[in-house]
Design a protein around this motif. Structure first.
Motif, PDB file in Angstrom:
ATOM      1  N   LEU A  33      19.559  12.355   3.226  1.00  0.00           N
ATOM      2  CA  LEU A  33      18.283  12.727   3.852  1.00  0.00           C
ATOM      3  C   LEU A  33      17.079  12.200   3.059  1.00  0.00           C
ATOM      4  CD1 LEU A  33      19.120  16.330   5.080  1.00  0.00           C
ATOM      5  CD2 LEU A  33      18.596  14.350   6.503  1.00  0.00           C
ATOM      6  N   PRO A  34      17.019  12.389   1.725  1.00  0.00           N
ATOM      7  CA  PRO A  34      15.898  11.795   0.991  1.00  0.00           C
ATOM      8  C   PRO A  34      15.916  10.262   1.022  1.00  0.00           C
ATOM      9  CG  PRO A  34      16.904  13.516  -0.313  1.00  0.00           C
ATOM     10  CD  PRO A  34      17.796  13.288   0.876  1.00  0.00           C
ATOM     11  N   LEU A  35      17.109   9.675   1.037  1.00  0.00           N
ATOM     12  CA  LEU A  35      17.211   8.221   1.093  1.00  0.00           C
ATOM     13  C   LEU A  35      16.640   7.684   2.393  1.00  0.00           C
ATOM     14  CD1 LEU A  35      18.368   5.702  -0.364  1.00  0.00           C
ATOM     15  CD2 LEU A  35      20.458   6.066   0.924  1.00  0.00           C
ATOM     16  N   ALA A  36      16.945   8.349   3.488  1.00  0.00           N
ATOM     17  CA  ALA A  36      16.422   7.927   4.783  1.00  0.00           C
ATOM     18  C   ALA A  36      14.922   8.183   4.888  1.00  0.00           C
ATOM     19  CB  ALA A  36      17.152   8.645   5.908  1.00  0.00           C
ATOM     20  N   GLY A  37      14.428   9.194   4.165  1.00  0.00           N
ATOM     21  CA  GLY A  37      12.995   9.488   4.176  1.00  0.00           C
ATOM     22  C   GLY A  37      12.186   8.452   3.436  1.00  0.00           C
ATOM     23  N   GLY A  38      12.738   7.876   2.399  1.00  0.00           N
ATOM     24  CA  GLY A  38      12.071   6.795   1.688  1.00  0.00           C
ATOM     25  C   GLY A  38      10.940   7.214   0.771  1.00  0.00           C
ATOM     26  N   ARG A  39      10.869   8.466   0.385  1.00  0.00           N
ATOM     27  CA  ARG A  39       9.799   8.898  -0.514  1.00  0.00           C
ATOM     28  C   ARG A  39      10.247   8.730  -1.958  1.00  0.00           C
ATOM     29  NH1 ARG A  39       6.829  14.151   1.114  1.00  0.00           N
ATOM     30  NH2 ARG A  39       5.003  12.903   1.502  1.00  0.00           N
ATOM     31  N   LEU A  40       9.361   8.149  -2.759  1.00  0.00           N
ATOM     32  CA  LEU A  40       9.687   7.898  -4.153  1.00  0.00           C
ATOM     33  C   LEU A  40       9.014   8.902  -5.081  1.00  0.00           C
ATOM     34  CD1 LEU A  40      11.150   6.015  -6.070  1.00  0.00           C
ATOM     35  CD2 LEU A  40       9.152   4.559  -6.101  1.00  0.00           C
ATOM     36  N   VAL A  41       7.771   9.194  -4.835  1.00  0.00           N
ATOM     37  CA  VAL A  41       7.019  10.091  -5.700  1.00  0.00           C
ATOM     38  C   VAL A  41       6.728  11.377  -4.925  1.00  0.00           C
ATOM     39  CG1 VAL A  41       4.946  10.363  -7.085  1.00  0.00           C
ATOM     40  CG2 VAL A  41       5.975   8.098  -6.815  1.00  0.00           C
ATOM     41  N   VAL A  42       7.539  12.394  -5.169  1.00  0.00           N
ATOM     42  CA  VAL A  42       7.373  13.679  -4.489  1.00  0.00           C
ATOM     43  C   VAL A  42       7.692  14.799  -5.465  1.00  0.00           C
ATOM     44  CG1 VAL A  42       7.966  12.805  -2.206  1.00  0.00           C
ATOM     45  CG2 VAL A  42       9.732  13.737  -3.629  1.00  0.00           C
ATOM     46  N   SER A  43       7.347  15.993  -5.078  1.00  0.00           N
ATOM     47  CA  SER A  43       7.685  17.169  -5.857  1.00  0.00           C
ATOM     48  C   SER A  43       9.199  17.383  -5.796  1.00  0.00           C
ATOM     49  CB  SER A  43       6.959  18.386  -5.281  1.00  0.00           C
ATOM     50  OG  SER A  43       7.562  19.573  -5.700  1.00  0.00           O
ATOM     51  N   ARG A  44       9.810  17.622  -6.943  1.00  0.00           N
ATOM     52  CA  ARG A  44      11.262  17.836  -6.954  1.00  0.00           C
ATOM     53  C   ARG A  44      11.643  19.094  -6.177  1.00  0.00           C
ATOM     54  NH1 ARG A  44      13.524  16.177 -12.915  1.00  0.00           N
ATOM     55  NH2 ARG A  44      12.765  14.040 -12.826  1.00  0.00           N
TER      56      ARG A  44
ATOM     57  N   MET B 246       0.841  -1.173   0.000  1.00  0.00           N
ATOM     58  CA  MET B 246       0.000   0.000   0.000  1.00  0.00           C
ATOM     59  C   MET B 246       0.887   1.237   0.000  1.00  0.00           C
ATOM     60  SD  MET B 246      -2.701   1.204   2.928  1.00  0.00           S
ATOM     61  CE  MET B 246      -3.685  -0.240   2.715  1.00  0.00           C
ATOM     62  N   GLN B 247       0.508   2.218  -0.798  1.00  0.00           N
ATOM     63  CA  GLN B 247       1.293   3.438  -0.891  1.00  0.00           C
ATOM     64  C   GLN B 247       0.605   4.556  -0.144  1.00  0.00           C
ATOM     65  OE1 GLN B 247       1.048   5.377  -4.557  1.00  0.00           O
ATOM     66  NE2 GLN B 247       2.721   6.750  -4.153  1.00  0.00           N
ATOM     67  N   ARG B 248       1.389   5.302   0.578  1.00  0.00           N
ATOM     68  CA  ARG B 248       0.873   6.473   1.284  1.00  0.00           C
ATOM     69  C   ARG B 248       1.761   7.658   0.944  1.00  0.00           C
ATOM     70  NH1 ARG B 248      -3.812   6.095   3.991  1.00  0.00           N
ATOM     71  NH2 ARG B 248      -4.098   4.106   4.995  1.00  0.00           N
ATOM     72  N   GLN B 249       1.231   8.641   0.267  1.00  0.00           N
ATOM     73  CA  GLN B 249       1.908   9.896  -0.029  1.00  0.00           C
ATOM     74  C   GLN B 249       3.288   9.704  -0.648  1.00  0.00           C
ATOM     75  OE1 GLN B 249       1.954  12.150   3.546  1.00  0.00           O
ATOM     76  NE2 GLN B 249      -0.256  12.260   3.694  1.00  0.00           N
ATOM     77  N   GLY B 250       3.417   8.792  -1.590  1.00  0.00           N
ATOM     78  CA  GLY B 250       4.653   8.638  -2.323  1.00  0.00           C
ATOM     79  C   GLY B 250       5.744   7.848  -1.635  1.00  0.00           C
ATOM     80  N   PHE B 251       5.465   7.196  -0.518  1.00  0.00           N
ATOM     81  CA  PHE B 251       6.487   6.410   0.151  1.00  0.00           C
ATOM     82  C   PHE B 251       6.707   5.105  -0.600  1.00  0.00           C
ATOM     83  CE2 PHE B 251       5.338   9.156   3.659  1.00  0.00           C
ATOM     84  CZ  PHE B 251       6.569   9.393   4.221  1.00  0.00           C
ATOM     85  N   ILE B 252       7.918   4.636  -0.626  1.00  0.00           N
ATOM     86  CA  ILE B 252       8.236   3.349  -1.216  1.00  0.00           C
ATOM     87  C   ILE B 252       7.596   2.285  -0.336  1.00  0.00           C
ATOM     88  CG2 ILE B 252      10.096   1.831  -1.938  1.00  0.00           C
ATOM     89  CD1 ILE B 252      11.922   4.260  -1.965  1.00  0.00           C
ATOM     90  N   VAL B 253       7.135   1.199  -0.951  1.00  0.00           N
ATOM     91  CA  VAL B 253       6.432   0.178  -0.187  1.00  0.00           C
ATOM     92  C   VAL B 253       7.185  -1.150  -0.234  1.00  0.00           C
ATOM     93  CG1 VAL B 253       4.191   1.215  -0.549  1.00  0.00           C
ATOM     94  CG2 VAL B 253       5.022  -0.428  -2.180  1.00  0.00           C
ATOM     95  N   GLY B 254       6.870  -2.032   0.697  1.00  0.00           N
ATOM     96  CA  GLY B 254       7.411  -3.377   0.708  1.00  0.00           C
ATOM     97  C   GLY B 254       8.705  -3.516   1.471  1.00  0.00           C
TER      98      GLY B 254
END
Length: 193
Positions: free
Chosen positions: A83-94, A1-9
């Motif tokens: 910092l973005p790597l630790a956040g784990g967001r895949l789909v976000v505004s650049r 399940m995806q929530r706000q662009g976070f990578i899943v699994g």
């Protein structure tokens, strides 16, 4: 399940944990490098005027000026990726990701500069804060968007819904009937004869 662009699994967990561990290790290295006492015969005064330290470095020669600017840009540049790597967001505004990363880097740099006030031989320099933030922003702009695009293509060869299925419908939102105001006769205590 995806929530706000976070990578899943499980891959997401591995990426976030790896990013968090690398971030912690790097911050420990930065703390050791910037907060250790230096044995110096005298210390320069603190630089609280923007760009004065950079001008002073270039006044000593182009090589010295470029060295100082390069050191300032490189010190916290890895935070632009970690910092973005630790956040784990895949789909976000650049732009949003860049702004969040630069703001977090500025706060880390400010914390380092403030902690340096208590360390013998270390001097506060506002130019370091500016250069550290710009360096992280440059590293972020150079690496993170391309990395996210690659991860998206790798994770979603067919379509977005194949990897990130939409959440199942939860049904209608329950509504509560409006409660009216009781008439005064119901609100007042009963009168005795």
């Amino acid at each position: 399940m995806q929530r706000q662009g976070f990578i899943v699994g499980t891959a997401a967990i591995r990426i976030r944990v790896t990013g968090g561990l690398l971030l912690a290790a790097y911050l420990a290295l930065v703390a050791w490098f910037t907060l250790r006492p230096l044995d110096v015969p005298w210390v320069m005064p603190a630089n609280l005027r923007p760009f004065d330290g950079i001008r002073a470095g270039f006044a000593l020669g182009w090589v010295e000026g470029l060295r100082r600017v390069g050191e300032g840009l490189a010190l916290l540049a890895p935070l632009g990726v970690l910092l973005p790597l630790a956040g784990g967001r895949l789909v976000v505004s650049r732009l949003g990701s860049l702004i969040r990363t630069m703001a977090a880097t500025a706060l880390v740099s400010l914390a380092v500069e403030m902690l340096q006030t208590a360390v013998p031989g270390q001097v506060v320099d506002v130019d370091s804060l500016l250069l550290n933030t710009v360096g992280a922003g440059l590293a972020h702009a150079a690496v993170v968007p391309a990395g996210r695009t690659r991860l998206c293509r790798r994770a979603m060869p067919g379509s977005v819904t194949a990897v990130f299925p939409e959440e199942p419908a939860q049904g209608r939102t329950p509504t509560i009937a409006r409660v009216g105001i009781a008439p005064w006769s119901d609100a007042l205590p009963p009168s005795s004869p």
